[in-house]
Design a protein around this motif. Sequence first.
Motif, PDB file in Angstrom:
ATOM      1  N   UNK A 128       0.821  -1.212   0.000  1.00 43.14           N
ATOM      2  CA  UNK A 128       0.000   0.000   0.000  1.00 43.14           C
ATOM      3  C   UNK A 128       0.858   1.266   0.000  1.00 43.14           C
ATOM      4  N   UNK A 129       0.392   2.255  -0.736  1.00 42.95           N
ATOM      5  CA  UNK A 129       1.141   3.496  -0.939  1.00 42.95           C
ATOM      6  C   UNK A 129       1.479   4.267   0.340  1.00 42.95           C
ATOM      7  N   UNK A 130       0.628   4.350   1.344  1.00 43.67           N
ATOM      8  CA  UNK A 130       1.004   5.147   2.518  1.00 43.67           C
ATOM      9  C   UNK A 130       2.344   4.715   3.122  1.00 43.67           C
ATOM     10  N   UNK A 131       2.528   3.397   3.295  1.00 44.32           N
ATOM     11  CA  UNK A 131       3.801   2.929   3.835  1.00 44.32           C
ATOM     12  C   UNK A 131       4.909   3.090   2.794  1.00 44.32           C
ATOM     13  N   UNK A 147      -3.330  12.045   6.265  1.00 44.12           N
ATOM     14  CA  UNK A 147      -4.000  12.352   4.997  1.00 44.12           C
ATOM     15  C   UNK A 147      -3.662  11.315   3.926  1.00 44.12           C
ATOM     16  N   UNK A 148      -2.437  10.795   3.937  1.00 40.95           N
ATOM     17  CA  UNK A 148      -2.056   9.765   2.962  1.00 40.95           C
ATOM     18  C   UNK A 148      -2.857   8.488   3.196  1.00 40.95           C
ATOM     19  N   UNK A 149      -3.027   8.110   4.463  1.00 45.00           N
ATOM     20  CA  UNK A 149      -3.830   6.921   4.761  1.00 45.00           C
ATOM     21  C   UNK A 149      -5.290   7.152   4.391  1.00 45.00           C
ATOM     22  N   UNK A 150      -5.824   8.298   4.786  1.00 49.78           N
ATOM     23  CA  UNK A 150      -7.226   8.608   4.502  1.00 49.78           C
ATOM     24  C   UNK A 150      -7.491   8.588   3.007  1.00 49.78           C
TER      25      UNK A 150
END
Length: 192
Positions: A128-131, A147-150
């Motif tokens: 996943x992109x957030x990590x 905000x990245x996770x949301x």
Amino acid sequence: MIAAEDIQFTHDIDPMSVAAFFVRADQERVEPDITPLKLQKLLYLAQANYLASTGQRLFASHVEAFDNGPVVDVVRRRFQGRQIIALDSRSEEISAELPADVHDFLTRVWEKYQDDSASQLWRLTHSQDPWKDAYVPGQFHTRIPDEAMRQYFTDRVPAAERIFHANVVVVTPDVFEDDAVADERLHAFLNS
């Protein structure tokens, strides 16, 4: 009619209370398997889904990008190693009563991910992109922005794969496709 601003969500609770919920839920299984690694992935998935569902943090701690994926450091310092976490004095002393809406939400998270192994959740969170966007090899304590996770969970994770707060209703656009009156009511509700 309930206005959008009248809907309340419990937020910014103690991350150790969330961790204790998952440890206790795991202890009720025939074969408990929650290790510190699996616990960290559950915390990340709970926080990210809550942010996407409510726009608010579930727990009052940052999620950070470590080598083994997303980490909530205060919980990492408390539960270390590779062994299955058992109920003991460490988890008993952090037993806080969770608000009903949070308990319901965490139950939904647990039901979705309880049968996934730590390595399955590791692979999921590493994809996943957030990590991926926050991770810097060898560097610790790099914050994964809320905000990245949301945004990732709202935009990239299909609704069928997400966990929603009980006060959130998901409506697909086709529900109002041929109903002008319902469309007007929805528009009025969202703008109230």
